[in-house]
Design a protein around this motif. Sequence first.
Motif, short mmCIF file in Angstrom:
data_model
loop_
_atom_site.label_atom_id
_atom_site.label_comp_id
_atom_site.label_asym_id
_atom_site.label_seq_id
_atom_site.Cartn_x
_atom_site.Cartn_y
_atom_site.Cartn_z
N ASP A 22 3.82 3.13 -4.13
CA ASP A 22 3.92 1.97 -3.25
C ASP A 22 5.27 1.97 -2.53
N VAL A 35 5.38 4.54 0.30
CA VAL A 35 4.60 4.12 1.46
C VAL A 35 5.30 2.96 2.18
N ILE A 36 5.90 2.04 1.43
CA ILE A 36 6.64 0.93 2.04
C ILE A 36 7.84 1.47 2.82
N GLY A 43 6.46 2.94 6.01
CA GLY A 43 6.06 1.86 6.90
C GLY A 43 7.25 1.14 7.48
N LEU A 96 0.78 -1.05 6.73
CA LEU A 96 1.16 -0.48 5.43
C LEU A 96 1.84 -1.50 4.51
N MET A 97 2.23 -2.64 5.04
CA MET A 97 2.82 -3.69 4.21
C MET A 97 1.74 -4.51 3.50
N GLY A 102 -1.13 -4.87 0.90
CA GLY A 102 -1.43 -4.19 -0.36
C GLY A 102 -2.69 -3.34 -0.35
N ARG A 105 -2.26 -0.29 1.83
CA ARG A 105 -1.32 0.64 1.21
C ARG A 105 -2.00 1.41 0.07
N HIS A 106 -2.78 0.73 -0.74
CA HIS A 106 -3.45 1.39 -1.87
C HIS A 106 -4.52 2.36 -1.39
N VAL A 148 -4.33 4.05 1.45
CA VAL A 148 -3.57 5.21 1.94
C VAL A 148 -3.12 6.08 0.76
N ILE A 149 -2.66 5.45 -0.31
CA ILE A 149 -2.22 6.20 -1.49
C ILE A 149 -3.39 6.96 -2.10
#
Length: 156
Positions: free
Chosen positions: A71, A74-75, A78, A96-97, A99, A102-103, A105-106
């Motif tokens: 996280d 990625v943050i 972003g 990407l901010m 949740g 973001r998850h 993308v991960i």
Amino acid sequence: MLLIVFLVWVVAEVAALVAVDHAIGLFWDLVLLIGVSAVGPMIVRRVGTGVLAHTRERLARGEVPTREVMDGVVILFGGALICIPGFVGDAIGLALMIGPVRHLVIRVAGYRMARRLGTVRTGRRGAVDAASRPAAHPGPGPTPPADGMLGPGRPS
């Protein structure tokens, strides 16, 4: 390949700038660009603080905070996109901010990385190196020496 991605990115940013300029005017276009680039780091800080709190909780329980580390990466990515002026980068950085984005993308990046590294998912929590799996049709093994002796005690 990286040059092509960069050129496509620049063309997309210029096209977005022109489209927003035609829609709201040059003055508001610049105000919006500067505003998002100024407010963006505050958003990144708030989201990053939340992830840091989850990381501390997991460490206090004696767990490894792997999800929180991803996280954070990625943050950070972003946040860099938000700080660079441009509507496309701002949109991706702000997305990407969130949740769930973001998850996702991960998860997608992890899946692609696992495929490149040759790992195979074995269940909900594990992965095994593809090279360590038994082959479908193993070939014949090495043939022993004619004298039957193996190892370092073998006479020369």
